[in-house]
Design a protein around this motif. Structure first.
Motif, PDB file in Angstrom:
ATOM      1  N   TRP A  82       0.856  -1.173   0.000  1.00 19.81           N
ATOM      2  CA  TRP A  82       0.000   0.000   0.000  1.00 19.81           C
ATOM      3  C   TRP A  82       0.897   1.230   0.000  1.00 19.81           C
ATOM      4  O   TRP A  82       2.119   1.117   0.126  1.00 19.81           O
ATOM      5  CB  TRP A  82      -0.941  -0.001   1.207  1.00 19.81           C
ATOM      6  N   GLY A  83       0.293   2.380  -0.170  1.00 15.02           N
ATOM      7  CA  GLY A  83       1.054   3.630  -0.187  1.00 15.02           C
ATOM      8  C   GLY A  83       1.931   3.733  -1.420  1.00 15.02           C
ATOM      9  O   GLY A  83       1.614   3.193  -2.480  1.00 15.02           O
ATOM     10  N   TRP A  84       3.058   4.435  -1.273  1.00 19.22           N
ATOM     11  CA  TRP A  84       3.919   4.651  -2.437  1.00 19.22           C
ATOM     12  C   TRP A  84       4.483   3.347  -3.004  1.00 19.22           C
ATOM     13  O   TRP A  84       4.672   3.274  -4.225  1.00 19.22           O
ATOM     14  CB  TRP A  84       5.017   5.674  -2.142  1.00 19.22           C
ATOM     15  N   PRO A  85       4.754   2.285  -2.214  1.00 20.37           N
ATOM     16  CA  PRO A  85       5.221   1.044  -2.844  1.00 20.37           C
ATOM     17  C   PRO A  85       4.186   0.443  -3.806  1.00 20.37           C
ATOM     18  O   PRO A  85       4.555  -0.165  -4.811  1.00 20.37           O
ATOM     19  CB  PRO A  85       5.488   0.106  -1.667  1.00 20.37           C
ATOM     20  N   LEU A  86       2.908   0.614  -3.518  1.00 15.97           N
ATOM     21  CA  LEU A  86       1.854   0.155  -4.429  1.00 15.97           C
ATOM     22  C   LEU A  86       1.969   0.890  -5.758  1.00 15.97           C
ATOM     23  O   LEU A  86       1.943   0.270  -6.826  1.00 15.97           O
ATOM     24  CB  LEU A  86       0.478   0.384  -3.796  1.00 15.97           C
ATOM     25  N   TRP A  87       2.117   2.194  -5.694  1.00 19.88           N
ATOM     26  CA  TRP A  87       2.221   2.998  -6.908  1.00 19.88           C
ATOM     27  C   TRP A  87       3.498   2.658  -7.672  1.00 19.88           C
ATOM     28  O   TRP A  87       3.469   2.451  -8.891  1.00 19.88           O
ATOM     29  CB  TRP A  87       2.184   4.490  -6.567  1.00 19.88           C
ATOM     30  N   ALA A  88       4.626   2.602  -6.978  1.00 22.47           N
ATOM     31  CA  ALA A  88       5.913   2.337  -7.634  1.00 22.47           C
ATOM     32  C   ALA A  88       5.947   0.944  -8.266  1.00 22.47           C
ATOM     33  O   ALA A  88       6.413   0.775  -9.402  1.00 22.47           O
ATOM     34  CB  ALA A  88       7.055   2.496  -6.626  1.00 22.47           C
ATOM     35  N   SER A  89       5.460  -0.051  -7.539  1.00 17.38           N
ATOM     36  CA  SER A  89       5.484  -1.414  -8.088  1.00 17.38           C
ATOM     37  C   SER A  89       4.543  -1.541  -9.279  1.00 17.38           C
ATOM     38  O   SER A  89       4.832  -2.282 -10.228  1.00 17.38           O
ATOM     39  CB  SER A  89       5.154  -2.453  -7.009  1.00 17.38           C
ATOM     40  N   SER A  90       3.457  -0.801  -9.278  1.00 18.17           N
ATOM     41  CA  SER A  90       2.537  -0.829 -10.421  1.00 18.17           C
ATOM     42  C   SER A  90       3.169  -0.194 -11.657  1.00 18.17           C
ATOM     43  O   SER A  90       2.993  -0.693 -12.767  1.00 18.17           O
ATOM     44  CB  SER A  90       1.230  -0.125 -10.072  1.00 18.17           C
ATOM     45  N   VAL A  91       3.900   0.888 -11.466  1.00 20.45           N
ATOM     46  CA  VAL A  91       4.605   1.505 -12.595  1.00 20.45           C
ATOM     47  C   VAL A  91       5.661   0.538 -13.129  1.00 20.45           C
ATOM     48  O   VAL A  91       5.787   0.327 -14.340  1.00 20.45           O
ATOM     49  CB  VAL A  91       5.247   2.857 -12.196  1.00 20.45           C
ATOM     50  N   MET A  92       6.432  -0.065 -12.223  1.00 18.90           N
ATOM     51  CA  MET A  92       7.473  -1.006 -12.640  1.00 18.90           C
ATOM     52  C   MET A  92       6.864  -2.212 -13.359  1.00 18.90           C
ATOM     53  O   MET A  92       7.413  -2.693 -14.350  1.00 18.90           O
ATOM     54  CB  MET A  92       8.298  -1.460 -11.438  1.00 18.90           C
ATOM     55  N   ALA A  93       5.738  -2.700 -12.871  1.00 18.04           N
ATOM     56  CA  ALA A  93       5.065  -3.820 -13.533  1.00 18.04           C
ATOM     57  C   ALA A  93       4.660  -3.444 -14.948  1.00 18.04           C
ATOM     58  O   ALA A  93       4.828  -4.245 -15.877  1.00 18.04           O
ATOM     59  CB  ALA A  93       3.837  -4.259 -12.722  1.00 18.04           C
ATOM     60  N   ALA A  94       4.142  -2.236 -15.117  1.00 14.97           N
ATOM     61  CA  ALA A  94       3.712  -1.794 -16.450  1.00 14.97           C
ATOM     62  C   ALA A  94       4.896  -1.637 -17.393  1.00 14.97           C
ATOM     63  O   ALA A  94       4.856  -2.103 -18.533  1.00 14.97           O
ATOM     64  CB  ALA A  94       2.932  -0.483 -16.345  1.00 14.97           C
ATOM     65  N   VAL A  95       5.958  -0.997 -16.925  1.00 13.85           N
ATOM     66  CA  VAL A  95       7.105  -0.732 -17.798  1.00 13.85           C
ATOM     67  C   VAL A  95       7.846  -2.026 -18.126  1.00 13.85           C
ATOM     68  O   VAL A  95       8.087  -2.342 -19.294  1.00 13.85           O
ATOM     69  CB  VAL A  95       8.056   0.309 -17.157  1.00 13.85           C
ATOM     70  N   ILE A  96       8.211  -2.788 -17.110  1.00 18.05           N
ATOM     71  CA  ILE A  96       8.992  -4.009 -17.356  1.00 18.05           C
ATOM     72  C   ILE A  96       8.123  -5.076 -18.022  1.00 18.05           C
ATOM     73  O   ILE A  96       8.563  -5.763 -18.934  1.00 18.05           O
ATOM     74  CB  ILE A  96       9.632  -4.531 -16.053  1.00 18.05           C
ATOM     75  N   GLY A  97       6.889  -5.219 -17.573  1.00 17.49           N
ATOM     76  CA  GLY A  97       5.998  -6.204 -18.184  1.00 17.49           C
ATOM     77  C   GLY A  97       5.743  -5.934 -19.654  1.00 17.49           C
ATOM     78  O   GLY A  97       5.616  -6.864 -20.456  1.00 17.49           O
ATOM     79  N   SER A  98       5.710  -4.663 -20.038  1.00 17.39           N
ATOM     80  CA  SER A  98       5.463  -4.304 -21.437  1.00 17.39           C
ATOM     81  C   SER A  98       6.618  -4.689 -22.358  1.00 17.39           C
ATOM     82  O   SER A  98       6.444  -4.780 -23.569  1.00 17.39           O
ATOM     83  CB  SER A  98       5.194  -2.802 -21.561  1.00 17.39           C
ATOM     84  N   VAL A  99       7.781  -4.915 -21.785  1.00 19.01           N
ATOM     85  CA  VAL A  99       8.931  -5.361 -22.582  1.00 19.01           C
ATOM     86  C   VAL A  99       8.607  -6.692 -23.269  1.00 19.01           C
ATOM     87  O   VAL A  99       9.070  -6.963 -24.375  1.00 19.01           O
ATOM     88  CB  VAL A  99      10.183  -5.478 -21.681  1.00 19.01           C
ATOM     89  N   ALA A 100       7.790  -7.518 -22.632  1.00 20.00           N
ATOM     90  CA  ALA A 100       7.460  -8.835 -23.188  1.00 20.00           C
ATOM     91  C   ALA A 100       6.534  -8.748 -24.400  1.00 20.00           C
ATOM     92  O   ALA A 100       6.504  -9.673 -25.212  1.00 20.00           O
ATOM     93  CB  ALA A 100       6.803  -9.711 -22.112  1.00 20.00           C
ATOM     94  N   ILE A 101       5.799  -7.665 -24.546  1.00 18.97           N
ATOM     95  CA  ILE A 101       4.816  -7.567 -25.639  1.00 18.97           C
ATOM     96  C   ILE A 101       5.476  -7.660 -27.015  1.00 18.97           C
ATOM     97  O   ILE A 101       5.128  -8.542 -27.798  1.00 18.97           O
ATOM     98  CB  ILE A 101       3.950  -6.303 -25.483  1.00 18.97           C
ATOM     99  N   PRO A 102       6.428  -6.790 -27.344  1.00 16.92           N
ATOM    100  CA  PRO A 102       7.048  -6.938 -28.670  1.00 16.92           C
ATOM    101  C   PRO A 102       7.976  -8.144 -28.753  1.00 16.92           C
ATOM    102  O   PRO A 102       8.154  -8.721 -29.830  1.00 16.92           O
ATOM    103  CB  PRO A 102       7.828  -5.626 -28.853  1.00 16.92           C
ATOM    104  N   ALA A 103       8.562  -8.540 -27.624  1.00 14.96           N
ATOM    105  CA  ALA A 103       9.496  -9.665 -27.639  1.00 14.96           C
ATOM    106  C   ALA A 103       8.792 -10.984 -27.941  1.00 14.96           C
ATOM    107  O   ALA A 103       9.269 -11.785 -28.748  1.00 14.96           O
ATOM    108  CB  ALA A 103      10.226  -9.750 -26.298  1.00 14.96           C
ATOM    109  N   LEU A 104       7.645 -11.214 -27.318  1.00 17.24           N
ATOM    110  CA  LEU A 104       6.944 -12.495 -27.487  1.00 17.24           C
ATOM    111  C   LEU A 104       5.809 -12.418 -28.500  1.00 17.24           C
ATOM    112  O   LEU A 104       5.393 -13.446 -29.032  1.00 17.24           O
ATOM    113  CB  LEU A 104       6.402 -12.981 -26.139  1.00 17.24           C
ATOM    114  N   GLY A 105       5.319 -11.221 -28.765  1.00 22.63           N
ATOM    115  CA  GLY A 105       4.188 -11.064 -29.679  1.00 22.63           C
ATOM    116  C   GLY A 105       4.488 -11.469 -31.112  1.00 22.63           C
ATOM    117  O   GLY A 105       3.572 -11.765 -31.878  1.00 22.63           O
TER     118      GLY A 105
END
Length: 185
Positions: A79-102
């Motif tokens: 919760w708090g700022w770690p929730l926000w930071a981890s969500s941003v990191m999930a979006a940025v790093i997770g999106s790396v897989a889209i062009p790589a595996l797509g």
């Protein structure tokens, strides 16, 4: 598709409920959260595409899956700022897989079989999504929280990482005709 959707569908579908019920967000706060934390994911897509072409699709796919899923699980238990930071990191790093595996669908199947293969992949992905949603709901009821459910469902992407590492061919720096000799005609 099955392993990825087993986690991805419930992680996306239950996020609003998690933010409302477990973290006390209002409707406006949920909207701000989603816009602020998911918009930077575009960076991951651009960087992921470049890195997949230079460093390899498998490596970038694995990094995207592990980072995206890992930070998503963290966002469901903080919760708090770690929730926000981890969500941003999930979006940025997770999106790396889209062009790589797509690109694997179009690259690995000959032109004449691509439609059937992609249809089959979609059916399997929908099955993973359905099972993941059912499992997440059942687990969340048992644990009275979504965080443990998401952590357990992360086993699906963990299996996908093994599949990519052990059995996916590296297609970067190869021509489509080399991957599918029947397309040369």
């Amino acid at each position: 598709g099955f392993c990825w959707s087993l986690f991805l569908a419930p992680a996306a579908q239950f996020l609003n409920e998690y933010l409302r019920a477990e973290r006390g967000f209002s409707g406006v706060e949920i909207t701000v959260f989603l816009l602020a934390t998911n918009t930077p994911g575009g960076i991951g897509i651009i960087v992921g595409g470049r890195l997949a072409d230079r460093r390899g699709r498998r490596l970038m796919g694995i990094i995207g899956i592990v980072g995206g899923v890992g930070f998503t699980v963290v966002s469901y238990v903080t919760w708090g700022w770690p929730l926000w930071a981890s969500s941003v990191m999930a979006a940025v790093i997770g999106s790396v897989a889209i062009p790589a595996l797509g690109v694997y669908g179009p690259e690995l199947f000959p032109t004449g079989q691509r439609g059937l293969a992609n249809g089959g992949l979609q059916v399997v992905s929908v099955a993973g999504s359905s099972l993941g949603l059912l499992a997440a709901g059942w687990l969340a009821d048992r644990f009275d929280a979504l965080g443990p459910a998401m952590a357990i469902l992360a086993v699906g992407p963990a299996l996908l990482v093994l599949l990519v590492a052990l059995w996916y061919p590296e297609t970067a720096h190869r021509e489509l005709e080399d991957l599918n000799p029947s397309d040369r005609i």
